[in-house]
Structure formats: C-alpha cells, structure tokens
Design a protein around this motif. Structure first.
Motif, PDB file in Angstrom:
ATOM      1  N   GLY A  95      48.564  64.166  56.027  1.00 48.28           N
ATOM      2  CA  GLY A  95      47.643  64.508  54.953  1.00 48.28           C
ATOM      3  C   GLY A  95      47.781  63.653  53.709  1.00 48.28           C
ATOM      4  N   SER A  96      48.759  62.754  53.698  1.00 48.77           N
ATOM      5  CA  SER A  96      48.935  61.867  52.553  1.00 48.77           C
ATOM      6  C   SER A  96      48.183  60.559  52.778  1.00 48.77           C
ATOM      7  CB  SER A  96      50.422  61.570  52.329  1.00 48.77           C
ATOM      8  OG  SER A  96      50.940  60.802  53.398  1.00 48.77           O
ATOM      9  N   THR A  97      47.929  59.861  51.679  1.00 47.95           N
ATOM     10  CA  THR A  97      47.375  58.506  51.730  1.00 47.95           C
ATOM     11  C   THR A  97      48.344  57.581  51.024  1.00 47.95           C
ATOM     12  OG1 THR A  97      45.080  59.273  51.788  1.00 47.95           O
ATOM     13  CG2 THR A  97      45.453  57.015  51.067  1.00 47.95           C
ATOM     14  N   ALA A  98      48.860  56.597  51.738  1.00 48.56           N
ATOM     15  CA  ALA A  98      49.768  55.603  51.164  1.00 48.56           C
ATOM     16  C   ALA A  98      48.953  54.515  50.475  1.00 48.56           C
ATOM     17  CB  ALA A  98      50.649  55.001  52.263  1.00 48.56           C
ATOM     18  N   LEU A  99      49.308  54.203  49.242  1.00 50.71           N
ATOM     19  CA  LEU A  99      48.575  53.241  48.424  1.00 50.71           C
ATOM     20  C   LEU A  99      49.414  51.973  48.262  1.00 50.71           C
ATOM     21  CD1 LEU A  99      47.423  55.742  45.652  1.00 50.71           C
ATOM     22  CD2 LEU A  99      46.240  55.141  47.784  1.00 50.71           C
ATOM     23  N   PHE A 100      48.865  50.856  48.717  1.00 49.55           N
ATOM     24  CA  PHE A 100      49.569  49.580  48.676  1.00 49.55           C
ATOM     25  C   PHE A 100      48.855  48.610  47.735  1.00 49.55           C
ATOM     26  CE2 PHE A 100      50.561  51.454  52.754  1.00 49.55           C
ATOM     27  CZ  PHE A 100      51.910  51.178  52.942  1.00 49.55           C
ATOM     28  N   THR A 101      49.639  47.721  47.132  1.00 48.09           N
ATOM     29  CA  THR A 101      49.098  46.633  46.319  1.00 48.09           C
ATOM     30  C   THR A 101      49.425  45.303  46.986  1.00 48.09           C
ATOM     31  OG1 THR A 101      49.286  47.883  44.258  1.00 48.09           O
ATOM     32  CG2 THR A 101      49.173  45.488  44.072  1.00 48.09           C
ATOM     33  N   VAL A 102      48.448  44.429  47.058  1.00 49.04           N
ATOM     34  CA  VAL A 102      48.607  43.138  47.734  1.00 49.04           C
ATOM     35  C   VAL A 102      49.454  42.196  46.880  1.00 49.04           C
ATOM     36  CG1 VAL A 102      47.387  41.096  48.588  1.00 49.04           C
ATOM     37  CG2 VAL A 102      46.437  43.386  48.977  1.00 49.04           C
ATOM     38  N   ASP A 103      50.506  41.651  47.503  1.00 50.75           N
ATOM     39  CA  ASP A 103      51.372  40.675  46.846  1.00 50.75           C
ATOM     40  C   ASP A 103      50.946  39.242  47.128  1.00 50.75           C
ATOM     41  OD1 ASP A 103      53.265  42.615  45.831  1.00 50.75           O
ATOM     42  OD2 ASP A 103      53.949  42.849  47.884  1.00 50.75           O
ATOM     43  N   GLY A 123      44.911  43.284  45.018  1.00 47.93           N
ATOM     44  CA  GLY A 123      43.957  44.160  45.688  1.00 47.93           C
ATOM     45  C   GLY A 123      44.626  45.412  46.236  1.00 47.93           C
ATOM     46  N   ALA A 124      43.815  46.411  46.527  1.00 47.91           N
ATOM     47  CA  ALA A 124      44.321  47.709  46.982  1.00 47.91           C
ATOM     48  C   ALA A 124      44.096  47.887  48.479  1.00 47.91           C
ATOM     49  CB  ALA A 124      43.628  48.831  46.218  1.00 47.91           C
ATOM     50  N   ILE A 125      45.080  48.480  49.132  1.00 53.34           N
ATOM     51  CA  ILE A 125      44.972  48.896  50.530  1.00 53.34           C
ATOM     52  C   ILE A 125      45.398  50.356  50.605  1.00 53.34           C
ATOM     53  CG2 ILE A 125      45.767  48.541  52.888  1.00 53.34           C
ATOM     54  CD1 ILE A 125      46.382  45.655  52.188  1.00 53.34           C
ATOM     55  N   GLU A 126      44.604  51.172  51.268  1.00 53.87           N
ATOM     56  CA  GLU A 126      44.910  52.588  51.438  1.00 53.87           C
ATOM     57  C   GLU A 126      45.090  52.883  52.921  1.00 53.87           C
ATOM     58  OE1 GLU A 126      41.768  54.850  49.729  1.00 53.87           O
ATOM     59  OE2 GLU A 126      42.015  54.005  47.717  1.00 53.87           O
ATOM     60  N   ILE A 181      40.312  48.990  52.874  1.00 60.38           N
ATOM     61  CA  ILE A 181      40.515  47.869  51.953  1.00 60.38           C
ATOM     62  C   ILE A 181      39.194  47.697  51.209  1.00 60.38           C
ATOM     63  CG2 ILE A 181      41.332  45.509  51.676  1.00 60.38           C
ATOM     64  CD1 ILE A 181      42.464  45.616  54.488  1.00 60.38           C
ATOM     65  N   PRO A 182      39.004  48.400  50.093  1.00 57.35           N
ATOM     66  CA  PRO A 182      37.688  48.444  49.436  1.00 57.35           C
ATOM     67  C   PRO A 182      37.119  47.076  49.077  1.00 57.35           C
ATOM     68  CG  PRO A 182      39.146  50.137  48.542  1.00 57.35           C
ATOM     69  CD  PRO A 182      39.990  49.280  49.431  1.00 57.35           C
ATOM     70  N   ALA A 183      37.948  46.133  48.646  1.00 58.92           N
ATOM     71  CA  ALA A 183      37.440  44.845  48.163  1.00 58.92           C
ATOM     72  C   ALA A 183      36.722  44.050  49.235  1.00 58.92           C
ATOM     73  CB  ALA A 183      38.586  44.011  47.584  1.00 58.92           C
ATOM     74  N   ILE A 184      37.060  44.293  50.515  1.00 59.74           N
ATOM     75  CA  ILE A 184      36.409  43.539  51.599  1.00 59.74           C
ATOM     76  C   ILE A 184      35.658  44.462  52.559  1.00 59.74           C
ATOM     77  CG2 ILE A 184      37.958  41.557  51.458  1.00 59.74           C
ATOM     78  CD1 ILE A 184      39.488  42.721  53.871  1.00 59.74           C
TER      79      ILE A 184
END
Length: 213
Positions: free
Chosen positions: A150-158, A141-144, A70-73
C-alpha cells in the motif's frame, strides 16, 4: 523468496530487450529513441558503496512492486516479476506487451535497502514500448513505485547514462548499495540494422520519500 545478489545477472546485460525490430521496419535512425546527453551523467561518486546512506530517505520494508510511474516521460506501467534465463541473463517482459515493465524479483525490492532493478523494452515490432523515452529523463526527475503493502516509494534521479554493451559497468549498475537505490534499464546507444541496439540506457535513482497509497 530466494535472495540473489544483483551481480548474478551482470554476466549478460538485458540484450533480449534490444532487437530494434520497429526501427528496421520504420526507417532506422529517423525513429531512434532519445539518448541521454553527457550533462545527465553522474557528478557524484560512482561506486555505490561510496554514497552515504544518510543522504537518502530511510529505507522501506521489503514489499513487491506493482507499478512504476515516471511522470516526466509519460510512463505509468504495471510491473511483472523477472527471473534469470538458463544462460544467466535477466529475463524480459513479453515483447508484445508494450505497456509492461519488469523487476528482478530474486533481488532487492524497490524501496528497501540495496539496489533494485527494473527493466523494460524500448520498442517492439509494432512501435515504441514502455521505456522508449527513458533516455530523455533528466537528473532530478521523479520516479514512483507503487508497492503491494500500500506504500509508494518515491525516487529522485541521480543520473541517466548510456553504455555500449562491451563497456557495460556491471559493478556500478548492479553493485550493492547501503541505501535504497533503483536502476531502470532499457536498450539504447548505437543502432545496427543487423544486430539491433548496441548498448543500454541506465537510470540511477535513490529513495527520497514515500507515501501511503
């Protein structure tokens, strides 16, 4: 792997995360973790079944998660599988591992269709832990989540919300979803020196992309 509905853990929230031992030792409220403001609450339908699956990226095949970022924090933490305790509550990562988070491995894996659950400590007896700043996360905000395949799931905070334990909305947090969703949970809310934190901070997010690596 035996599949359980997430509501199997709804009878008891992750109270084992919530002792607040560090606050007792360090002066209580002066070191309390950030809490989400009302502006970070949901403004869209709150029931998971009311959210259209087409409003998100296509779900990924099941694969165990390895790491959450979670890059922002400033979160970049390995994930360990969590089960249920004998009383039916969600187990927790070892308290002494302040860098570690966990996921409910009998439920949905992050990135596949459904509601995936990740939990971690806000602090331990020595200081802040992995999700100390979770309440400072904001909508958009972004959560990875790095996965075993081998994949990275990319989430957006609601939304980022805080609930008293007695008012914890089990269905809203743990209920089934038609798209790939993620909940990230730690302790928060009111704090008492005798009982620790009185609630939980919950991040609601949904899958908006993926990448390899």
């Amino acid at each position: 792997m035996r599949r359980l509905t997430n509501l199997a853990i709804a009878v008891v929230t992750v109270t084992a995360l919530c002792s607040g031992a560090w606050l007792v030792r360090s002066g209580g409220e002066t070191h309390a973790p950030p809490q989400p403001s009302a502006a970070q609450a949901r403004t869209q339908p709150t029931h998971p079944e009311s959210i259209r699956p087409e409003s998100a990226s296509p779900a990924l095949p099941p694969s165990p998660p390895l790491r959450i970022r979670i890059p922002a924090i400033g979160v970049n933490a390995p994930l360990v599988g969590l089960g249920l305790t004998p009383t039916g509550s969600l187990d927790v990562p070892p308290a002494e591992r302040e860098d570690l988070a966990g996921w409910y491995e009998a439920g949905t894996a992050p990135g596949e269709t459904g509601t995936a659950i990740v939990a971690g400590h806000v602090d331990n007896a020595d200081g802040p832990s992995v999700f100390y700043r979770l309440g400072a996360l904001e909508k958009g905000g972004a959560i990875e989540v790095e996965r075993l395949d081998g994949s990275t799931a990319l989430f957006t905070v609601d939304a980022v919300e805080v609930y008293d334990t007695k008012d914890f909305p089990d269905e809203k947090v743990y209920g089934a979803a038609k798209r790939a969703e993620l909940r990230v949970i730690t302790c928060g809310g009111r704090y008492s020196r005798s009982t620790g934190y009185q609630g939980n901070v919950v991040v609601f997010a949904h899958l908006t992309g993926s990448r390899i690596g």
